[in-house]
Motif scaffolding. Structure first.
Motif: not given
Length: 779
Positions: A635-640
């Protein structure tokens, strides 16, 4: 006779294609927008209204005063139990409700399904919450210790049928038997879950629980019909503070279940919430749009009545009664509104799915699939048709035949009404532009300005193997395009831990971080130093933010070297600048940072990427991430993107507000176009005489535009106070806000002026080009 009325109505449609199209277009857009907003607000206001005992269901909320105002929290300690409140009179039933995803296994071959929402409750939950059973009843379900209820959609998903009685599901190596199936909880429910199971089974090892252990339980009470709320709150608070040493200075209050959906100021596990202010704003926008559409129709109809004066005069001479004339106008109005209603329903059906995508939930709305809703819409549209036809019909019945054939006008003297409608349209136009632009500027300020840390090009990797944390961190740092890597347990927007400090009346937010955390986020070190890998006494070293330093009685320069309290062993080694780790609707709170210790299960990595080649760098990092052996649930995502999610509700509402502002502006433009047409037609003879006497183009334009300038000035005088009051009230709900931009009001006025000038000029230029002979030949 009816057939003749309909024939005449269609004949007038064909004869006046432009005005008929404007009428139908304005009404269809207005009705469609009104229905969409109405259905959306109806869905919002229906939250938790399906419970039969809703008027007696309340939620416990804990409140306490702090330097940051009144804090409210509905996530209560596990020690709140049916046994704890049983001695307090006035409570008929009590249940804790814990909402969380649980990894169930629904058959022997399947692994845990992590996306299944569970409601972990006490047995009395069924006594006051309305559950619609397919199989089972309140009296027969959840009797056995290991029994559970599942929703219809869950049963069909895993067993292919809703009849799942007797099926066994597994959780945490324990088996549970399905003894009831219920219809999916309504989308308008604040309490959501697909599996209902007993709290005493899941958390049996904790007994009655500890006041220091918080599992995010919401506590609901069903009150006796004669219970006095104020007395009950006092008794609950007294019982709470006398049994809990941590409850000093705290109070318990009771919140009706109907208010849960709107409780943005209460910390809890409810995901779907709406600000009541937005309900009011959209209600006003819906009324504005509908009123503008109706006024448009009236103004356009009156404008057309000038051209139909002779037709009406001939009808009267031929023996037509006032009643017959009223029927003619009402049927024409019904025809226009019927066509507009059909177009508006098509618009609603097309836009509702888009609205559901925007709000990210199923609204369960389909006008064509709900006959009663469709019938209500038809009845409402018929009422609108009668309202729209009232004034033109009134004018037609008062028309004097002699005056018609004398000057072709009759008594169509409606300047004041048309002028008032014009002022209203301009006011709506100015108000909505100001509201929309102000709201957008505030949202841009919240997302981008002065966050106190760098949110751009930050990739977050979840579920990293924490036992080999340092190895993976070093490998990631070797990748081209990776500027910095930090591992820890909290991101700035995801702080769940807090600690109490002796002598302080407020809990401090708590971060576990590594020595690269501030470097990766770009947070400024104001005084002292950062954590170092070689710190031997790291367990006693902490860093704090500037707000925490002030809260402890220090400033940034004097805090370093001090302990958090006289009895504390935690020593401050550095002070960092404040940053917004929550929404800007909340004040920045004091934070304590502690170095993540070896062996701590912190499995979240924050990777700072080179902005110049972030796409390539992202691919390199993800390739490495996905190749990690035995990685659990990548699972990953951009902090923005996660920062944006803090303002999800505001973003949704602002998007809707922008859309309906454009629609309202379009409707207002149509109305202004019709009003300008009426004004010019009323003065055609005057313009013809002026032109014969030698008046030039600019002179005629000036004459026709003077009244529009006065309307603009009056509308602005009304709109400005409305905008200032309305938007200042909305902005005051944010701890950090913009100032009301003065230039915005002047900009809105300039835009409105340009629109009015264009609409008036279209008609006045057309009038100027008409040969005066054509205008004056009847004189």
């Amino acid at each position: 006779m009816l057939r003749n009325y309909i024939k005449v109505a269609f004949r007038n449609l064909r004869r006046n294609k432009l005005y008929a199209s404007l009428n139908i277009l304005g009404l269809s857009i207005g009705l469609g927008s009104f229905f969409i907003i109405y259905l959306f607000l109806q869905n919002e206001l229906a939250y938790d209204q399906f419970h039969e005992k809703k008027d007696r269901i309340y939620r416990l909320v804990q409140t306490f005063e702090s330097d940051f105002g009144v804090e409210k929290e509905a996530n209560m300690s596990y020690a709140f139990s049916p046994e704890f409140v049983e001695s307090i009179p006035g409570i008929e039933a009590f249940s804790r409700v814990i909402q969380k995803p649980v990894p169930f296994s629904f058959n022997e071959d399947s692994e845990g399904e992590s996306g299944i929402g569970a409601l972990i409750v006490d047995p009395e939950f069924l006594d006051f919450f309305t559950i619609d059973y397919i199989y089972g009843t309140n009296e027969t379900v959840l009797e056995a210790p290991n029994s559970v209820l599942i929703s219809e959609s869950t049963a069909v998903r895993f067993y292919g049928t809703s009849d799942a009685l007797g099926q066994v599901i597994n959780y945490n190596k324990a088996n549970y038997v399905v003894d009831g199936v219920f219809r999916d909880l309504p989308s308008s429910s604040s309490i959501k879950g697909d599996v209902i199971m007993l709290n005493e089974i899941i958390h049996a090892r904790y007994g009655q629980g500890s006041w220091s252990w918080n599992v995010g339980a919401q506590c609901y009470l069903l009150l006796d019909e004669n219970a006095i709320i104020s007395d009950l709150k006092e008794k609950l608070t007294q019982h709470y503070t006398s049994n809990n040493e941590w409850a000093k200075g705290k109070k318990l209050t009771l919140q009706p279940i109907s208010d849960v959906h709107y409780s943005l100021d209460v910390k809890d596990e409810v995901n779907e919430k709406t600000d009541r202010q937005y309900v009011s704003i959209f209600a006003f926008v819906a009324i504005f749009i509908l009123a503008s559409s109706i006024f448009n129709y009236i103004s356009l109809s009156v404008s057309q009545s000038i051209e139909r004066a002779k037709e009406i005069g001939v009808r009267k001479v031929a023996g037509a009664s006032s009643r017959e004339l009223r029927k003619q106008f009402i049927i024409e109005s019904l025809l226009h509104v019927l066509i507009s209603f059909v177009l508006s329903m098509i618009l609603v059906e097309l836009l509702i799915p888009q609205l559901e995508v925007l709000v990210e939930r199923n609204l369960g709305i389909s006008v064509l699939a709900q006959p009663m809703l469709l019938l209500q819409g038809i009845m409402f549209a018929s009422l609108i048709a009668l309202v729209c036809s009232f004034y033109p019909t009134y004018l037609s019945t008062k028309l004097k035949v002699v005056q018609v054939f004398k000057n072709g006008k009759g008594i169509f003297s409606s300047q004041r009404l048309i002028g008032a409608i014009g002022i209203f349209q301009i006011m709506v136009f100015v108000v909505l532009i100001c509201v929309s632009v102000t709201a957008n500027r505030q949202m841009r300020f919240m997302r981008n300005e002065n966050l106190g840390f760098d949110k751009d090009h930050q990739l977050v990797l979840e579920n990293m193997p924490w036992r080999t944390r340092e190895v993976h961190k070093n490998e990631l740092l070797k990748l081209p395009g990776v500027l910095s890597v930090s591992s820890g347990s909290q991101l700035p927007n995801d702080v769940g831990s807090s600690v109490s400090i002796e002598g302080q009346d407020y809990d401090f937010s708590f971060f576990e971080i590594d020595d690269d955390y501030f470097q990766t986020l770009g947070v400024r070190l104001l005084e002292g130093r950062d954590f170092l890998p070689e710190d031997v006494d790291s367990a006693n070293l902490v860093m704090i933010n500037a707000t925490a330093a002030h809260k402890l009685g220090y400033d940034e320069n004097t805090a370093v070297g001090k302990t958090l309290s006289p009895s504390s062993s935690w020593r401050i080694i550095g002070v960092v600048s404040d940053f917004h780790f929550a929404s800007k609707k909340e004040l920045i709170k004091p934070v304590i940072f502690k170095q993540v210790i070896e062996g701590s299960p912190s499995n979240q990595f924050l990777v700072k990427l080179d902005g110049a080649n972030w796409a390539v760098s992202t691919k390199r990092v993800l390739d490495y991430y996905n190749d990690i052996p035995n990685l659990r649930e990548p699972s990953y995502f951009f902090f923005e993107d996660r920062i944006e999610s803090q303002y999800k509700q505001e973003n949704v509402m602002i998007t809707m507000l922008n859309t309906f502002t454009v629609i309202a502006a379009l409707v207002a433009f149509i109305g202004l176009f019709g009003i300008a047409g009426y004004s010019v037609k009323r003065r055609l003879k005057e313009m013809g005489i002026r032109k014969v006497l030698g008046a030039g183009f600019l002179s005629i334009q000036k004459t026709l535009n003077v009244s529009s300038v006065w309307k603009l000035l009056i509308a602005v005088a009304i709109a400005v106070p409305v905008v200032v009051y309305w938007m200042d009230n909305w902005l005051s709900s944010f701890a950090y806000r913009i100032e009301m931009p003065v230039f915005l009001i002047f900009g809105a006025i300039a835009v409105a002026s340009i629109v009015i000038f264009i609409t008036v000029s279209i008609h006045s230029i057309k009038a100027y080009l008409i040969n005066p002979v054509e205008i004056l030949k009847d004189e």
